[in-house]
Design an enzyme around this catalytic site. Structure first.
Site, short mmCIF file in Angstrom:
data_model
loop_
_atom_site.label_atom_id
_atom_site.label_comp_id
_atom_site.label_asym_id
_atom_site.label_seq_id
_atom_site.Cartn_x
_atom_site.Cartn_y
_atom_site.Cartn_z
N ASP A 49 0.91 -1.17 0.15
CA ASP A 49 -0.11 0.02 -0.16
C ASP A 49 1.11 1.33 0.04
O ASP A 49 1.70 1.50 0.88
CB ASP A 49 -0.97 -0.14 1.18
CG ASP A 49 -1.76 1.21 1.37
OD1 ASP A 49 -2.94 1.19 0.96
OD2 ASP A 49 -1.04 2.45 1.84
N TYR A 54 2.84 9.66 -0.53
CA TYR A 54 4.15 9.33 0.34
C TYR A 54 5.23 9.46 -0.43
O TYR A 54 6.14 9.20 0.22
CB TYR A 54 3.88 7.56 0.29
CG TYR A 54 2.51 7.32 0.98
CD1 TYR A 54 1.85 8.16 1.93
CD2 TYR A 54 2.20 5.88 1.16
CE1 TYR A 54 0.72 7.50 2.46
CE2 TYR A 54 1.09 5.50 1.95
CZ TYR A 54 0.39 6.42 2.58
OH TYR A 54 -0.64 5.92 3.26
N LYS A 79 -3.04 6.03 -4.06
CA LYS A 79 -4.36 7.00 -3.71
C LYS A 79 -4.20 8.04 -4.46
O LYS A 79 -2.92 8.69 -4.71
CB LYS A 79 -4.24 7.20 -2.35
CG LYS A 79 -4.32 5.81 -1.42
CD LYS A 79 -4.16 6.07 -0.09
CE LYS A 79 -3.71 4.81 0.81
NZ LYS A 79 -2.40 4.42 0.67
N HIS A 110 -7.84 9.84 -1.30
CA HIS A 110 -7.49 9.79 0.02
C HIS A 110 -8.23 10.34 1.03
O HIS A 110 -8.28 9.79 2.23
CB HIS A 110 -5.96 10.51 -0.32
CG HIS A 110 -4.96 10.09 0.64
ND1 HIS A 110 -3.83 9.84 0.23
CD2 HIS A 110 -5.08 9.41 1.86
CE1 HIS A 110 -3.12 9.33 1.17
NE2 HIS A 110 -3.79 9.05 2.14
#
Length: 291
Positions: A49, A54, A79, A110
């Site tokens: 994930d 990120y 996401k 998100h």
């Protein structure tokens, strides 16, 4: 209940999603994320994930390619970040370029910021085009999901990823989603970063009985109830520990004891107040260098 690292849950579109995975939240891009994903895959994980915000999609993709494991055997989630809700196709196309993939297995909104209904309808189109096998939402409450349908969405989300741990069990949300065959996926299943809940006396008492660590008991509490769990881990030792949760069953009474720890202590932002969060407080997106 007989479960293994290969255990999956059937999504409402007949795709299969592993019950246990790795979340690469706040793992530094480059060699740190690369090594962590390679180690996780070597341990048997098949769900990774990540997210645009990120900033480590390139590292995830390279680790998966270098693992030698067939792409179709690995479930990859990314996401759509809130600043890209106006053009989901462009955002997913760029995420796929960073990942080095033709599709992802799951693409999530998100947060339910203003305009999420229109963005979700665009996700439906991306799913129809084969750019993502499944679509879903993250940090959504029931009224947010109902609003999708009220505003023209046709596809019931396959997944709702949200913060779930014994101090924030989300039982009402869980029951609501189950009735609609929406898979619930727990991030921060051990408590949020820096605020783990492993020293609760009730868990300490269970450790000797089940011959398991507190973190293993909490992960088992999730997957034994059909909730997908994606704990973060950055060392081989922790990765192995987190996926060695298949040699014991938690009794129904102990499942209830763990759930009774609930105090609705959500550590992340309240989804109903997310529009009040200043964009200046959003995580900074940086371009991930090649390595």
């Amino acid at each position: 209940m007989e479960l293994s690292i290969k255990s999956t849950v059937n999504l409402n579109n007949n795709e299969k999603m592993p019950l246990l995975g790795l979340r690469v939240y706040r793992i530094k891009s480059g060699i740190d994320t690369y090594n962590t994903v390679r180690e996780a895959l070597d341990c048997g994980y098949r769900l990774i994930d990540t997210a645009r915000v990120y900033c480590n999609e390139k590292s995830v993709g390279k680790a998966i390619r270098d693992s030698g494991i067939p792409r179709e055997e690995i479930f990859v989630t990314t996401k759509l970040w809130v600043t890209e809700f106006n053009n989901p196709k462009k955002a997913l196309t760029e995420s796929l370029q960073r990942l080095g993939m033709d599709y992802v297995d799951l693409y999530l909104l998100h947060w339910p910021i203003k305009g999420y209904q229109r963005a979700y309808i665009e996700l439906e189109k991306l799913q129809a085009q084969g750019l993502t096998k499944s679509i879903g939402v993250s940090n959504f409450k029931p009224h947010h999901i109902l609003s999708l349908m009220e505003n023209g969405a046709c596809v019931i989300p396959q997944v709702n990823q949200t913060e779930i741990h014994p101090l924030n069990t989300e039982e009402e949300l869980l029951g609501w989603c189950r009735k609609r065959k929406i898979c619930v996926e727990a991030y921060s299943p051990l408590g949020s970063e820096g605020r783990l809940i492993l020293d609760d006396p009730r868990l300490i008492c269970m450790r000797d009985h089940y011959k398991a660590t507190a973190s293993q008991i909490l992960l088992r509490w999730c997957i034994q109830r059909g909730i997908v769990a994606i704990p973060k881990a950055t060392t081989r030792e922790k990765l192995e520990q987190n996926c060695q949760i298949y040699n014991f069953d938690i009794s129904n009474s102990d499942l209830e004891t763990i759930s009774d720890m609930n105090c609705n202590d959500r550590r992340n932002y309240d989804p109903d107040k997310i529009d009040e969060r200043s964009p200046l407080m959003y995580p900074k997106i940086v371009e991930e260098p090649d390595f």
